[in-house]
Write a protein that holds these residues in place. Structure first.
Motif, PDB file in Angstrom:
ATOM      1  N   UNK A  98      58.785 -20.829  50.901  1.00  0.00           N
ATOM      2  CA  UNK A  98      57.994 -20.857  49.670  1.00  0.00           C
ATOM      3  C   UNK A  98      56.912 -19.776  49.746  1.00  0.00           C
ATOM      4  N   UNK A  99      56.879 -18.919  48.712  1.00  0.00           N
ATOM      5  CA  UNK A  99      55.922 -17.820  48.709  1.00  0.00           C
ATOM      6  C   UNK A  99      55.048 -17.891  47.461  1.00  0.00           C
ATOM      7  N   UNK A 100      53.749 -17.730  47.656  1.00  0.00           N
ATOM      8  CA  UNK A 100      52.803 -17.745  46.538  1.00  0.00           C
ATOM      9  C   UNK A 100      52.198 -16.362  46.345  1.00  0.00           C
ATOM     10  N   UNK A 101      52.020 -15.970  45.096  1.00  0.00           N
ATOM     11  CA  UNK A 101      51.364 -14.703  44.791  1.00  0.00           C
ATOM     12  C   UNK A 101      50.404 -14.935  43.624  1.00  0.00           C
ATOM     13  N   UNK A 102      49.302 -14.191  43.624  1.00  0.00           N
ATOM     14  CA  UNK A 102      48.227 -14.442  42.666  1.00  0.00           C
ATOM     15  C   UNK A 102      48.087 -13.272  41.691  1.00  0.00           C
ATOM     16  N   UNK A 103      47.796 -13.609  40.456  1.00  0.00           N
ATOM     17  CA  UNK A 103      47.542 -12.596  39.441  1.00  0.00           C
ATOM     18  C   UNK A 103      46.508 -13.174  38.479  1.00  0.00           C
ATOM     19  N   UNK A 104      45.864 -12.313  37.721  1.00  0.00           N
ATOM     20  CA  UNK A 104      45.080 -12.795  36.590  1.00  0.00           C
ATOM     21  C   UNK A 104      45.629 -12.058  35.385  1.00  0.00           C
ATOM     22  N   UNK A 105      46.393 -12.774  34.561  1.00  0.00           N
ATOM     23  CA  UNK A 105      47.062 -12.099  33.446  1.00  0.00           C
ATOM     24  C   UNK A 105      46.078 -11.703  32.354  1.00  0.00           C
ATOM     25  N   UNK A 106      44.943 -12.381  32.261  1.00  0.00           N
ATOM     26  CA  UNK A 106      43.995 -12.076  31.191  1.00  0.00           C
ATOM     27  C   UNK A 106      43.111 -10.888  31.523  1.00  0.00           C
ATOM     28  N   UNK A 107      42.560 -10.881  32.733  1.00  0.00           N
ATOM     29  CA  UNK A 107      41.687  -9.756  33.076  1.00  0.00           C
ATOM     30  C   UNK A 107      41.800  -9.486  34.558  1.00  0.00           C
ATOM     31  N   UNK A 108      40.864  -9.960  35.344  1.00  0.00           N
ATOM     32  CA  UNK A 108      40.937  -9.680  36.776  1.00  0.00           C
ATOM     33  C   UNK A 108      40.174 -10.736  37.560  1.00  0.00           C
ATOM     34  N   UNK A 147      63.714 -12.962  50.919  1.00  0.00           N
ATOM     35  CA  UNK A 147      65.107 -13.402  50.804  1.00  0.00           C
ATOM     36  C   UNK A 147      65.292 -14.170  49.496  1.00  0.00           C
ATOM     37  N   UNK A 148      66.531 -14.164  48.989  1.00  0.00           N
ATOM     38  CA  UNK A 148      66.809 -14.785  47.695  1.00  0.00           C
ATOM     39  C   UNK A 148      66.512 -16.278  47.671  1.00  0.00           C
ATOM     40  N   UNK A 149      66.587 -16.931  48.848  1.00  0.00           N
ATOM     41  CA  UNK A 149      66.364 -18.385  48.860  1.00  0.00           C
ATOM     42  C   UNK A 149      64.883 -18.739  49.011  1.00  0.00           C
ATOM     43  N   UNK A 150      64.019 -17.746  49.085  1.00  0.00           N
ATOM     44  CA  UNK A 150      62.582 -18.041  49.133  1.00  0.00           C
ATOM     45  C   UNK A 150      62.084 -18.258  47.703  1.00  0.00           C
ATOM     46  N   UNK A 151      61.461 -19.411  47.483  1.00  0.00           N
ATOM     47  CA  UNK A 151      60.967 -19.719  46.146  1.00  0.00           C
ATOM     48  C   UNK A 151      59.617 -19.020  45.934  1.00  0.00           C
ATOM     49  N   UNK A 152      59.476 -18.306  44.831  1.00  0.00           N
ATOM     50  CA  UNK A 152      58.217 -17.594  44.555  1.00  0.00           C
ATOM     51  C   UNK A 152      57.453 -18.316  43.450  1.00  0.00           C
ATOM     52  N   UNK A 153      56.199 -18.599  43.705  1.00  0.00           N
ATOM     53  CA  UNK A 153      55.341 -19.187  42.684  1.00  0.00           C
ATOM     54  C   UNK A 153      54.224 -18.201  42.361  1.00  0.00           C
TER      55      UNK A 153
END
Lengths: 199, 109
Positions: A98-108, A147-153
């Motif tokens: 399981x992999x997590x990545x962070x973003x702020x879609x509105x600004x920063x 890898x393809x089987x790693x779930x990304x959130x």
């Protein structure tokens, strides 16, 4: 003097910034010397080092890790990091599947007290838009092949919730002390666009 | 498309992975002013944040045109908020900036 938005836009931003700073200083709203100190603090002291200390503690202290994942804000505050904009930090754990990545879609929106100032790519419209739609491709372009089987959130930061990724401890570093682990932890790993590499 | 992402190299230790956050000195001044004024209670952070989001949204809606400048939009948002709390108006900023532009070359900063 008459001004139009069109002509105003053509003023170089450096000049415009200087003008604003002069006006604010004259009105006693800012103290340029104090502001210098604040900028230096954000540039050099806060930085991702605070976040790295949090991660290294979590890797070496299972009790702390549990508290960190349960209440990020309180556990980070235990180490003396808190304050501006960092009121609600939620920590998510990366694992082999399981992999997590962070973003702020509105600004920063970004957890400044632990990660310092956001890097330029984090503020870029392309990253903000694309990481939500095609995270695997964006991460691959940034050098992280999953890898393809790693779930990304993908976690979208807001003014209420700031996300911090607890990266996986690299294999073969179990014998290292907390102090030795700190320098391995990068900002990118705590945003979730990289893994931590063994030394 | 991916050019802005490419500037980020391989992971480096925390003390050296703070890439150039501010491309030019004025960007750090614009940043510092917003944080200082927030600290002083001139405006709330949500007020500034809403102004910044509005500026970014407007830029995105405009499509082609001005190249993206995060701190350019940040500065515009700061002026928006300062105008709305009647601390400094955009007209005053423009007037002052124009008079600064009249300085002879080589003036001392």
């Amino acid at each position: 003097m008459t001004t139009t938005a069109g002509s105003a836009e053509r003023l170089p931003p450096a000049l415009r910034t200087e003008a604003l700073e002069q006006l604010l200083t004259e009105r006693g709203l800012i103290d340029p010397k104090a502001m210098n100190g604040l900028i230096t603090t954000y540039e050099t002291n806060i930085g991702p080092l605070n976040g790295a200390k949090v991660v290294a503690r979590a890797w070496t202290d299972p009790e702390y890790r549990r508290r960190l994942l349960e209440d990020g804000t309180a556990a980070i505050d235990e180490l003396g990091f808190g304050g501006f904009q960092g009121e609600h930090i939620v920590v998510v754990e990366n694992t082999a599947t399981s992999h997590n990545v962070v973003v702020c879609t509105l600004c920063s929106c970004y957890p400044w007290p632990v990660l310092g100032l956001p890097p330029s790519w984090y503020k870029d419209p392309a990253y903000r838009a694309r990481v939500v739609k095609e995270p695997r491709a964006v991460l691959s372009e940034m050098g992280l092949e999953l890898a393809d089987d790693v779930r990304i959130t993908v976690h979208d930061s807001t003014s209420e919730v700031r996300w911090l990724v607890l990266p996986e401890q690299p294999p073969g570093t179990e014998h290292l002390t907390e102090e030795e682990l700190v320098p391995l932890v990068t900002r990118d790993a705590m945003v979730g666009v990289a893994k931590v590499a063994a030394p | 498309m991916s050019a802005p992402l490419d500037i980020e190299g391989p992971a480096a230790p925390p003390r050296s992975n703070g890439e150039l956050v501010f491309a030019e000195p004025w960007e750090s001044r614009a940043f510092g002013m917003a944080v200082t004024l927030y600290d002083a209670g001139v405006f709330t952070w949500p007020e500034f944040q809403a102004a910044l989001i509005a500026r970014i949204t407007t830029w995105e809606a405009a499509g082609e045109g001005e190249p993206y400048s995060y701190y350019g939009l940040w500065l515009a948002a700061l002026e928006d908020v300062l105008t709305s709390v009647r601390a400094v108006s955009t007209d005053e900023v423009i007037t002052r900036a124009r008079s600064l532009a009249q300085r002879p070359p080589g003036h001392d900063h």
